[in-house]
Motif scaffolding. Structure first.
Motif, PDB file in Angstrom:
ATOM      1  N   ASN A 176      25.354  21.659 -13.251  1.00 11.63           N
ATOM      2  CA  ASN A 176      26.144  22.210 -14.343  1.00 11.63           C
ATOM      3  C   ASN A 176      27.207  23.106 -13.715  1.00 11.63           C
ATOM      4  O   ASN A 176      27.370  23.100 -12.485  1.00 11.63           O
ATOM      5  CB  ASN A 176      25.268  22.944 -15.372  1.00 11.63           C
ATOM      6  N   GLU A 177      27.886  23.875 -14.526  1.00 12.30           N
ATOM      7  CA  GLU A 177      28.949  24.738 -13.994  1.00 12.30           C
ATOM      8  C   GLU A 177      28.409  25.816 -13.054  1.00 12.30           C
ATOM      9  O   GLU A 177      29.138  26.393 -12.267  1.00 12.30           O
ATOM     10  CB  GLU A 177      29.713  25.387 -15.151  1.00 12.30           C
ATOM     11  N   GLY A 178      27.122  26.086 -13.116  1.00 11.33           N
ATOM     12  CA  GLY A 178      26.517  27.114 -12.269  1.00 11.33           C
ATOM     13  C   GLY A 178      26.060  26.603 -10.914  1.00 11.33           C
ATOM     14  O   GLY A 178      25.742  27.390 -10.029  1.00 11.33           O
ATOM     15  N   GLY A 179      25.968  25.305 -10.734  1.00 11.23           N
ATOM     16  CA  GLY A 179      25.542  24.760  -9.450  1.00 11.23           C
ATOM     17  C   GLY A 179      24.733  23.482  -9.599  1.00 11.23           C
ATOM     18  O   GLY A 179      24.735  22.837 -10.639  1.00 11.23           O
ATOM     19  N   THR A 180      24.023  23.160  -8.538  1.00  5.56           N
ATOM     20  CA  THR A 180      23.263  21.906  -8.457  1.00  5.56           C
ATOM     21  C   THR A 180      21.905  22.169  -7.827  1.00  5.56           C
ATOM     22  O   THR A 180      21.799  22.972  -6.898  1.00  5.56           O
ATOM     23  CB  THR A 180      24.029  20.886  -7.584  1.00  5.56           C
ATOM     24  N   SER A 181      20.888  21.483  -8.306  1.00  5.27           N
ATOM     25  CA  SER A 181      19.575  21.520  -7.647  1.00  5.27           C
ATOM     26  C   SER A 181      18.919  20.157  -7.772  1.00  5.27           C
ATOM     27  O   SER A 181      19.244  19.371  -8.664  1.00  5.27           O
ATOM     28  CB  SER A 181      18.686  22.617  -8.220  1.00  5.27           C
ATOM     29  N   SER A 182      17.982  19.899  -6.869  1.00  5.20           N
ATOM     30  CA  SER A 182      17.283  18.613  -6.832  1.00  5.20           C
ATOM     31  C   SER A 182      15.788  18.839  -6.683  1.00  5.20           C
ATOM     32  O   SER A 182      15.351  19.870  -6.179  1.00  5.20           O
ATOM     33  CB  SER A 182      17.771  17.770  -5.651  1.00  5.20           C
ATOM     34  N   ASP A 183      15.026  17.836  -7.094  1.00  4.29           N
ATOM     35  CA  ASP A 183      13.590  17.819  -6.866  1.00  4.29           C
ATOM     36  C   ASP A 183      13.177  16.364  -6.751  1.00  4.29           C
ATOM     37  O   ASP A 183      13.854  15.463  -7.262  1.00  4.29           O
ATOM     38  CB  ASP A 183      12.833  18.504  -8.013  1.00  4.29           C
ATOM     39  N   SER A 184      12.058  16.141  -6.066  1.00  2.00           N
ATOM     40  CA  SER A 184      11.560  14.775  -5.925  1.00  2.00           C
ATOM     41  C   SER A 184      10.050  14.765  -6.097  1.00  2.00           C
ATOM     42  O   SER A 184       9.385  15.795  -5.979  1.00  2.00           O
ATOM     43  CB  SER A 184      11.947  14.189  -4.563  1.00  2.00           C
ATOM     44  N   VAL A 185       9.524  13.590  -6.376  1.00  2.00           N
ATOM     45  CA  VAL A 185       8.096  13.401  -6.564  1.00  2.00           C
ATOM     46  C   VAL A 185       7.709  12.078  -5.915  1.00  2.00           C
ATOM     47  O   VAL A 185       8.456  11.096  -5.979  1.00  2.00           O
ATOM     48  CB  VAL A 185       7.705  13.435  -8.059  1.00  2.00           C
ATOM     49  N   ARG A 186       6.538  12.074  -5.256  1.00  2.00           N
ATOM     50  CA  ARG A 186       6.008  10.843  -4.662  1.00  2.00           C
ATOM     51  C   ARG A 186       4.995  10.265  -5.636  1.00  2.00           C
ATOM     52  O   ARG A 186       4.083  10.950  -6.092  1.00  2.00           O
ATOM     53  CB  ARG A 186       5.322  11.122  -3.332  1.00  2.00           C
ATOM     54  N   VAL A 187       5.149   8.987  -5.936  1.00  2.00           N
ATOM     55  CA  VAL A 187       4.231   8.273  -6.812  1.00  2.00           C
ATOM     56  C   VAL A 187       3.471   7.267  -5.957  1.00  2.00           C
ATOM     57  O   VAL A 187       4.086   6.396  -5.332  1.00  2.00           O
ATOM     58  CB  VAL A 187       4.982   7.556  -7.951  1.00  2.00           C
ATOM     59  N   GLY A 188       2.153   7.424  -5.906  1.00  2.00           N
ATOM     60  CA  GLY A 188       1.312   6.508  -5.139  1.00  2.00           C
ATOM     61  C   GLY A 188       0.578   5.555  -6.060  1.00  2.00           C
ATOM     62  O   GLY A 188       0.349   5.845  -7.237  1.00  2.00           O
ATOM     63  N   LEU A 189       0.216   4.408  -5.520  1.00  2.00           N
ATOM     64  CA  LEU A 189      -0.490   3.395  -6.296  1.00  2.00           C
ATOM     65  C   LEU A 189      -1.608   2.829  -5.436  1.00  2.00           C
ATOM     66  O   LEU A 189      -1.353   2.352  -4.324  1.00  2.00           O
ATOM     67  CB  LEU A 189       0.465   2.280  -6.716  1.00  2.00           C
ATOM     68  N   ILE A 190      -2.844   2.925  -5.920  1.00  2.00           N
ATOM     69  CA  ILE A 190      -3.981   2.324  -5.240  1.00  2.00           C
ATOM     70  C   ILE A 190      -4.714   1.425  -6.220  1.00  2.00           C
ATOM     71  O   ILE A 190      -4.469   1.471  -7.425  1.00  2.00           O
ATOM     72  CB  ILE A 190      -4.932   3.391  -4.642  1.00  2.00           C
ATOM     73  N   SER A 191      -5.613   0.622  -5.689  1.00  2.00           N
ATOM     74  CA  SER A 191      -6.353  -0.331  -6.515  1.00  2.00           C
ATOM     75  C   SER A 191      -7.809   0.088  -6.659  1.00  2.00           C
ATOM     76  O   SER A 191      -8.374   0.734  -5.780  1.00  2.00           O
ATOM     77  CB  SER A 191      -6.316  -1.721  -5.877  1.00  2.00           C
ATOM     78  N   THR A 192      -8.405  -0.328  -7.754  1.00  2.00           N
ATOM     79  CA  THR A 192      -9.838  -0.153  -7.928  1.00  2.00           C
ATOM     80  C   THR A 192     -10.525  -0.948  -6.820  1.00  2.00           C
ATOM     81  O   THR A 192     -10.168  -2.098  -6.582  1.00  2.00           O
ATOM     82  CB  THR A 192     -10.284  -0.669  -9.306  1.00  2.00           C
ATOM     83  N   PRO A 193     -11.497  -0.349  -6.120  1.00  2.00           N
ATOM     84  CA  PRO A 193     -12.138  -1.070  -5.018  1.00  2.00           C
ATOM     85  C   PRO A 193     -12.838  -2.343  -5.485  1.00  2.00           C
ATOM     86  O   PRO A 193     -13.318  -2.422  -6.621  1.00  2.00           O
ATOM     87  CB  PRO A 193     -13.173  -0.075  -4.481  1.00  2.00           C
ATOM     88  N   VAL A 194     -12.900  -3.308  -4.582  1.00  2.00           N
ATOM     89  CA  VAL A 194     -13.581  -4.575  -4.825  1.00  2.00           C
ATOM     90  C   VAL A 194     -14.445  -4.847  -3.592  1.00  2.00           C
ATOM     91  O   VAL A 194     -14.005  -4.611  -2.469  1.00  2.00           O
ATOM     92  CB  VAL A 194     -12.570  -5.723  -5.015  1.00  2.00           C
ATOM     93  N   ILE A 195     -15.647  -5.345  -3.808  1.00  2.00           N
ATOM     94  CA  ILE A 195     -16.536  -5.633  -2.668  1.00  2.00           C
ATOM     95  C   ILE A 195     -17.298  -6.923  -2.921  1.00  2.00           C
ATOM     96  O   ILE A 195     -17.711  -7.194  -4.042  1.00  2.00           O
ATOM     97  CB  ILE A 195     -17.497  -4.457  -2.412  1.00  2.00           C
ATOM     98  N   GLU A 196     -17.460  -7.719  -1.867  1.00  2.00           N
ATOM     99  CA  GLU A 196     -18.229  -8.964  -1.935  1.00  2.00           C
ATOM    100  C   GLU A 196     -18.795  -9.219  -0.538  1.00  2.00           C
ATOM    101  O   GLU A 196     -18.070  -9.630   0.363  1.00  2.00           O
ATOM    102  CB  GLU A 196     -17.335 -10.124  -2.380  1.00  2.00           C
ATOM    103  N   LEU A 197     -20.082  -8.947  -0.374  1.00  2.00           N
ATOM    104  CA  LEU A 197     -20.721  -9.152   0.930  1.00  2.00           C
ATOM    105  C   LEU A 197     -21.058 -10.614   1.185  1.00  2.00           C
ATOM    106  O   LEU A 197     -21.347 -10.996   2.310  1.00  2.00           O
ATOM    107  CB  LEU A 197     -21.988  -8.305   1.049  1.00  2.00           C
ATOM    108  N   GLY A 198     -21.042 -11.419   0.151  1.00  2.00           N
ATOM    109  CA  GLY A 198     -21.334 -12.835   0.315  1.00  2.00           C
ATOM    110  C   GLY A 198     -22.786 -13.150   0.032  1.00  2.00           C
ATOM    111  O   GLY A 198     -23.579 -12.308  -0.393  1.00  2.00           O
ATOM    112  N   GLU A 199     -23.129 -14.397   0.296  1.00  2.00           N
ATOM    113  CA  GLU A 199     -24.479 -14.899   0.043  1.00  2.00           C
ATOM    114  C   GLU A 199     -25.470 -14.323   1.053  1.00  2.00           C
ATOM    115  O   GLU A 199     -25.090 -13.886   2.135  1.00  2.00           O
ATOM    116  CB  GLU A 199     -24.480 -16.431   0.140  1.00  2.00           C
ATOM    117  N   ASP A 200     -26.753 -14.372   0.681  1.00  2.00           N
ATOM    118  CA  ASP A 200     -27.809 -14.010   1.623  1.00  2.00           C
ATOM    119  C   ASP A 200     -27.712 -14.931   2.837  1.00  2.00           C
ATOM    120  O   ASP A 200     -27.235 -16.064   2.730  1.00  2.00           O
ATOM    121  CB  ASP A 200     -29.182 -14.163   0.967  1.00  2.00           C
ATOM    122  N   ARG A 201     -28.190 -14.449   3.981  1.00  2.00           N
ATOM    123  CA  ARG A 201     -28.126 -15.237   5.216  1.00  2.00           C
ATOM    124  C   ARG A 201     -29.554 -15.509   5.708  1.00  2.00           C
ATOM    125  O   ARG A 201     -30.385 -14.617   5.717  1.00  2.00           O
ATOM    126  CB  ARG A 201     -27.371 -14.472   6.299  1.00  2.00           C
TER     127      ARG A 201
END
Length: 166
Positions: A69-94
């Protein structure tokens, strides 16, 4: 003679850009960033070129706003992260005959802020088992906790004994 004059002085403060703290979302991002300030006359500029007081975020990354504005300038930033719900599959019995061969297992996703726990006490994303029995793994992150179980079975070759020759 007498002369009078008046001057209207308005003090404009430098705007203060203030976005929320960095945040991590699970599975998808739907977040509206609000950079509006109380000053009625201000210009907004987001990193994508938009000039609204709000920005709809739908992906991970850095988001920055500059307010001026007429008084000056300022900035800010934000980091947005994205992760997934964990998934697991050990496979069939051996199933193994007479002796167990090493069973090497690996779980999880890279860069998904996961913590691991195996039935043998390991806390990395991979381990090996060389004994029979039930084996399990657990993965946790901000989005949740999942686990899976498998069994390593050992079968011995049959022994045939017909008794002594007659």
């Amino acid at each position: 003679g007498v002369s009078r004059d008046s001057v209207l002085v308005e003090v404009r403060q430098t705007p203060v850009a203030s976005l929320p703290i960095d945040s991590v979302f699970c599975d998808n991002v739907e977040w509206e960033l609000d950079a509006s300030i109380s000053e009625p006359v201000a210009n907004y500029q987001w990193q994508d070129g938009s000039d609204s007081t709000h920005l709809l975020v739908s992906d991970s990354g850095w988001y920055k706003v500059t307010i001026s504005n007429e008084g000056g300038t300022s900035s800010d930033s934000v980091r947005v992260g994205l992760i997934s719900t964990p998934v697991i599959e050990l496979g069939e019995d051996r199933l193994f005959c007479n002796t167990v061969s090493s069973v090497d297992l690996q779980v999880g996703m890279d860069q998904n802020e996961e913590e691991y726990l195996w039935s043998n006490g390991e806390v990395t994303n991979s381990t090996s088992f060389i004994t029979d029995g039930k084996k399990w793994a657990q993965i946790s992150n901000k989005c949740g906790t999942v686990s899976d179980t498998m069994e390593i079975l050992l079968s011995y070759s049959p022994v045939v004994d017909l008794g002594p020759d007659t």
